[in-house]
Design a protein around this motif. Sequence first.
Motif, PDB file in Angstrom:
ATOM      1  N   LEU A 146      71.086  11.470 128.356  1.00  0.00           N
ATOM      2  CA  LEU A 146      71.237  12.007 127.132  1.00  0.00           C
ATOM      3  C   LEU A 146      69.766  12.557 126.582  1.00  0.00           C
ATOM      4  O   LEU A 146      69.697  13.274 125.576  1.00  0.00           O
ATOM      5  CB  LEU A 146      71.690  10.976 126.190  1.00  0.00           C
ATOM      6  N   TRP A 163      83.176  14.614 120.703  1.00  0.00           N
ATOM      7  CA  TRP A 163      82.605  15.882 119.679  1.00  0.00           C
ATOM      8  C   TRP A 163      81.748  16.785 120.441  1.00  0.00           C
ATOM      9  O   TRP A 163      81.694  18.131 119.948  1.00  0.00           O
ATOM     10  CB  TRP A 163      81.825  15.589 118.413  1.00  0.00           C
ATOM     11  N   PRO A 210      73.199   6.810 120.219  1.00  0.00           N
ATOM     12  CA  PRO A 210      73.940   6.651 121.450  1.00  0.00           C
ATOM     13  C   PRO A 210      74.103   5.223 122.043  1.00  0.00           C
ATOM     14  O   PRO A 210      74.752   4.869 123.055  1.00  0.00           O
ATOM     15  CB  PRO A 210      73.387   7.463 122.651  1.00  0.00           C
ATOM     16  N   LYS A 226      71.631   5.235 129.517  1.00  0.00           N
ATOM     17  CA  LYS A 226      72.306   6.600 129.165  1.00  0.00           C
ATOM     18  C   LYS A 226      71.008   7.470 129.313  1.00  0.00           C
ATOM     19  O   LYS A 226      70.656   8.531 128.419  1.00  0.00           O
ATOM     20  CB  LYS A 226      72.577   6.832 127.740  1.00  0.00           C
ATOM     21  N   PRO A 258      85.964   4.606 121.523  1.00  0.00           N
ATOM     22  CA  PRO A 258      85.218   3.524 121.486  1.00  0.00           C
ATOM     23  C   PRO A 258      83.796   3.861 121.075  1.00  0.00           C
ATOM     24  O   PRO A 258      83.301   4.814 121.128  1.00  0.00           O
ATOM     25  CB  PRO A 258      85.146   2.899 122.992  1.00  0.00           C
ATOM     26  N   PRO A 305      79.550   3.606 121.102  1.00  0.00           N
ATOM     27  CA  PRO A 305      78.812   3.981 122.395  1.00  0.00           C
ATOM     28  C   PRO A 305      78.484   2.893 123.334  1.00  0.00           C
ATOM     29  O   PRO A 305      78.073   2.983 124.614  1.00  0.00           O
ATOM     30  CB  PRO A 305      77.200   4.155 121.821  1.00  0.00           C
ATOM     31  N   LEU A 306      78.674   1.480 122.788  1.00  0.00           N
ATOM     32  CA  LEU A 306      78.724   0.440 123.699  1.00  0.00           C
ATOM     33  C   LEU A 306      79.983   0.077 124.260  1.00  0.00           C
ATOM     34  O   LEU A 306      80.169  -1.170 124.745  1.00  0.00           O
ATOM     35  CB  LEU A 306      77.949  -0.687 122.880  1.00  0.00           C
ATOM     36  N   GLY A 307      80.950   0.807 124.149  1.00  0.00           N
ATOM     37  CA  GLY A 307      82.334   0.382 124.512  1.00  0.00           C
ATOM     38  C   GLY A 307      83.179  -0.332 123.816  1.00  0.00           C
ATOM     39  O   GLY A 307      84.317  -0.800 124.295  1.00  0.00           O
ATOM     40  N   TYR A 343      74.648   9.679 108.927  1.00  0.00           N
ATOM     41  CA  TYR A 343      74.637  10.509 110.094  1.00  0.00           C
ATOM     42  C   TYR A 343      74.165  10.073 111.274  1.00  0.00           C
ATOM     43  O   TYR A 343      74.187  10.358 112.344  1.00  0.00           O
ATOM     44  CB  TYR A 343      74.271  11.704 109.413  1.00  0.00           C
ATOM     45  N   PHE A 400      84.417   7.755 117.102  1.00  0.00           N
ATOM     46  CA  PHE A 400      84.032   6.412 117.068  1.00  0.00           C
ATOM     47  C   PHE A 400      84.300   5.254 117.921  1.00  0.00           C
ATOM     48  O   PHE A 400      84.209   4.259 117.823  1.00  0.00           O
ATOM     49  CB  PHE A 400      83.848   6.014 115.499  1.00  0.00           C
ATOM     50  N   ALA A 440      87.357   8.836 127.198  1.00  0.00           N
ATOM     51  CA  ALA A 440      87.804   7.621 126.502  1.00  0.00           C
ATOM     52  C   ALA A 440      88.407   7.739 124.984  1.00  0.00           C
ATOM     53  O   ALA A 440      89.416   7.268 124.551  1.00  0.00           O
ATOM     54  CB  ALA A 440      86.912   6.164 126.517  1.00  0.00           C
ATOM     55  N   LEU A 486      80.241  -0.068 130.529  1.00  0.00           N
ATOM     56  CA  LEU A 486      80.329  -0.786 129.169  1.00  0.00           C
ATOM     57  C   LEU A 486      81.524  -0.730 128.511  1.00  0.00           C
ATOM     58  O   LEU A 486      81.731  -1.812 127.606  1.00  0.00           O
ATOM     59  CB  LEU A 486      79.240   0.046 128.400  1.00  0.00           C
ATOM     60  N   GLU A 487      82.536   0.015 128.665  1.00  0.00           N
ATOM     61  CA  GLU A 487      83.580   0.076 128.114  1.00  0.00           C
ATOM     62  C   GLU A 487      84.389  -1.394 128.496  1.00  0.00           C
ATOM     63  O   GLU A 487      85.515  -1.802 127.916  1.00  0.00           O
ATOM     64  CB  GLU A 487      84.579   1.282 128.523  1.00  0.00           C
ATOM     65  N   ALA A 511      76.920  18.674 117.699  1.00  0.00           N
ATOM     66  CA  ALA A 511      75.384  18.207 117.981  1.00  0.00           C
ATOM     67  C   ALA A 511      74.961  16.857 118.695  1.00  0.00           C
ATOM     68  O   ALA A 511      73.866  16.672 119.059  1.00  0.00           O
ATOM     69  CB  ALA A 511      74.523  18.434 116.761  1.00  0.00           C
ATOM     70  N   ASN A 512      75.996  16.023 118.776  1.00  0.00           N
ATOM     71  CA  ASN A 512      75.895  14.462 118.916  1.00  0.00           C
ATOM     72  C   ASN A 512      76.285  14.286 120.416  1.00  0.00           C
ATOM     73  O   ASN A 512      77.461  13.764 120.724  1.00  0.00           O
ATOM     74  CB  ASN A 512      76.348  13.699 118.117  1.00  0.00           C
ATOM     75  N   PRO A 513      75.471  14.308 121.395  1.00  0.00           N
ATOM     76  CA  PRO A 513      75.675  14.055 122.806  1.00  0.00           C
ATOM     77  C   PRO A 513      76.230  12.232 122.657  1.00  0.00           C
ATOM     78  O   PRO A 513      76.942  11.977 123.672  1.00  0.00           O
ATOM     79  CB  PRO A 513      74.348  14.051 123.650  1.00  0.00           C
ATOM     80  N   ALA A 514      75.684  11.662 121.641  1.00  0.00           N
ATOM     81  CA  ALA A 514      76.273  10.103 121.722  1.00  0.00           C
ATOM     82  C   ALA A 514      77.628  10.163 121.660  1.00  0.00           C
ATOM     83  O   ALA A 514      78.305   9.079 121.827  1.00  0.00           O
ATOM     84  CB  ALA A 514      75.539   9.476 120.365  1.00  0.00           C
ATOM     85  N   ARG A 515      78.258  10.906 121.223  1.00  0.00           N
ATOM     86  CA  ARG A 515      79.748  11.006 120.919  1.00  0.00           C
ATOM     87  C   ARG A 515      80.467  12.249 121.856  1.00  0.00           C
ATOM     88  O   ARG A 515      80.628  13.424 121.198  1.00  0.00           O
ATOM     89  CB  ARG A 515      80.216  11.277 119.295  1.00  0.00           C
ATOM     90  N   LEU A 570      77.579  20.136 112.995  1.00  0.00           N
ATOM     91  CA  LEU A 570      77.157  18.882 112.613  1.00  0.00           C
ATOM     92  C   LEU A 570      77.877  17.712 113.561  1.00  0.00           C
ATOM     93  O   LEU A 570      77.235  16.751 113.810  1.00  0.00           O
ATOM     94  CB  LEU A 570      78.041  18.350 111.119  1.00  0.00           C
ATOM     95  N   PHE A 571      79.119  18.013 114.113  1.00  0.00           N
ATOM     96  CA  PHE A 571      79.747  17.044 114.998  1.00  0.00           C
ATOM     97  C   PHE A 571      79.384  17.222 116.321  1.00  0.00           C
ATOM     98  O   PHE A 571      78.883  16.202 117.105  1.00  0.00           O
ATOM     99  CB  PHE A 571      81.128  17.126 114.817  1.00  0.00           C
ATOM    100  N   ALA A 589      84.748   8.698 131.996  1.00  0.00           N
ATOM    101  CA  ALA A 589      84.306   7.743 130.753  1.00  0.00           C
ATOM    102  C   ALA A 589      84.222   8.566 129.597  1.00  0.00           C
ATOM    103  O   ALA A 589      84.734   8.191 128.432  1.00  0.00           O
ATOM    104  CB  ALA A 589      83.107   7.162 131.130  1.00  0.00           C
ATOM    105  N   HIS A 603      81.992  -8.064 124.045  1.00  0.00           N
ATOM    106  CA  HIS A 603      81.043  -8.155 123.017  1.00  0.00           C
ATOM    107  C   HIS A 603      81.152  -9.344 122.515  1.00  0.00           C
ATOM    108  O   HIS A 603      80.269  -9.703 121.605  1.00  0.00           O
ATOM    109  CB  HIS A 603      81.119  -6.891 121.980  1.00  0.00           C
TER     110      HIS A 603
END
Lengths: 408, 303
Positions: free
Chosen positions: B292, A206, B202, B289, A352, A354-356, B196, A350, A281, B135-136, A199-203, A196-197, A278, B140
């Motif tokens: 991804l 995880w 992303p 990105k 940072p 995804p936008l830093g 979720y 979470f 982070a 971006l970090e 699976a997320n390339p966005a994070r 569940l965690f 990166a 903002h």
Amino acid sequence: MNVVRFIFDGIREMFRGPRIYWIWLAVLTAIIAFGAWNYSLQLADGLVVTGMSDQVSWGFYISNFAFLVGIAAAAVLLVIPAYIFDRKDIKEVVLVGEGMAVAAVTMAILFVIADLGRPDRLWHMIPVLGRFNFPVSLLAWDVLVLTVYLLLNLAIPFYVLYSRYRGKQPNFRAYFPFVVIAMFWAISIHTVTAFLFSANPARPFWHTALLGPRFIASAFASGPALIIITLQIVRKTTSYKISQSVIDTLALIMTTALQINLFFVGAELFTDFYNEGAHAASIHYLFFGLGGFSSLRTWIWLALALNLIAVTILMIHPTRRHPVLLNVACILTFVGIWIEKGMGLVIPGFVPTPLGEIFEYVPTSVELAVAAGIWAFGVLVFTLLAKAVIAIEMGKVRQRESESALSF
Amino acid sequence: MSKAGDKFDQARRNFLRGIGLGTAAAVAQPAWGGQTFQDALADFFQKDYRRMSKEEIDEALGRIERRVKAQYDVDIDCQNTPPQENVVYGYAINISRCIGCRYCVHACVKENNLGRDSQVQYIRVLELDQGNFNLEQSDHYYDPEKVPVEGKHYLPVQCMQCDDPPCVKACPVEATWMEPDGIVVVDYDWCIGCRYCMAACPYWARHFNWTTPELPAKEINTNCHYLGNRPRPRGVVEKCHFCIHRVRKGQQPACMEACPTGARIFGNLLDPDSEIRYVLANKQVFRLKEDLGTEPKFWYFSD
């Protein structure tokens, strides 16, 4: 009719006991009521009463959820030696372990529900009636595996106890297939929760193949820790005989699992920090802080220290066999893993964003109170189940002859 | 962060407003959140958007309009404009033209009935040092007297309307999906608020209604769409929908219309003569990105 009487007798046994037992139930109920009252505040005002935000959109609830699925899965560590290796001593406590699994899954499910923005729409998940995004959504997978695991851990003990209640030996062949399913299912619930965690390339924090194995390893450390403590409490408070060999076996499993888990943590740290990019982070935030924010730093180092002390105690035979030191190691492991796999896993995902953006999360009193209520509810469920299980196993609760003659 | 302070302030305002509204509501409709019992019941059992019949959608639209009327005393026109044939929308931003004025952000907030107190914004403009694209290290919350600031460049980020959207895969109840015209939408009446999708995104494009979004009645945009800018309930996720209520009628998204420098280009990716297709064919475009594999339908380029 027999089944109804069995359930009735079981429930009656749950609410029978000395004064201290009633005080225990009352304390748990009070904590549950306090949690429920806080949850009503959350229902009235929305999740704004929590510390969560668009930046850190999961918090204390999901942290506890992830940890508790591991505790539930760890019941398999009693199930395998009891049913596959036919360890008589462990067979005697396996139902207590399954009771713990029921309590842990119940808590895990309650934590997810507490986290929902629209609990009134829970029925949207029911297949056919609602829309269940299976097999695409990992959350749908998790709902499915947890529900089935709960049913398995209710059904198997129910059958065994019902046989005992009627003074019969349970038919091993009848329930063995379900035991085998339950074994694989236990591994699956925690793997799915890890996926569940991961699976997320966005994070990136995880998004590692090690997360599944790490979840299993830490579960097989924290689970036995809790079972060892619980079995000792059962031994102290009831006349139920629990063999020391059960505790010795669990302590060994726990030692190995904790070693493996620490190795995994080390592997993560090396991979992320040797050539720090990166994607590191979040772990940097967790262990050292980032951009002046470091609310988790103390906690994760504490968790690491607790686990290191625990593993040291466990690795040395005389200290592991020392009853007090073993309990210390169990408590340290339990708390250490709770921090590491709870807040230490969920929150840095979470931070940072995804936008830093770096935005910190601190749970509010409402979240802490609701969580306390759910934990108390789990302990209550376990207390009641264990009470009935032990009484039936010891033959205190039996179908009376006259009744069985009358039944039809 | 004065988040806690904001919350108390929020609670106080809710309380004060509650007194005012309470007296008014007592006369009109006492219970069910200002709805009739019948409407509340129908809302509860409402099917998800993609399984409702034409009649059921019309009834749902009617209930939405009555709900807004009861809450704000405003008559909105909530429509259900379908996607156009042979249209897939795409967006491109010329970052060398963006001056960081945030006109797009403000236009978006008004156009899409975004909660004012909850401070939800679909577009986030990042300020970066010239020559830096990390971006970090972006700001903002930049707030200078005048933009653009010397030595800075700006990067507006919003929903990328991915062609392989991870948020859609994440949703356990299929409350979010990609429409035939490529817009990723949310059924606010089906979302269970598990968030979720927010973890899966992303681009940090998804936002949650932690509290009931508050709108000034006078500023409500009455031109609404079921899948778009209609006032949202509490406890559900929302996101940029390329101004679905406008673009499906051939208008520009509000952010593009508001941009004073012409940095924003929007159009039909399937139309070889569209401006967006010209940009894709003739400019050095890139996507955020890209690694991804989400296939955003949102590009950046510079002169």
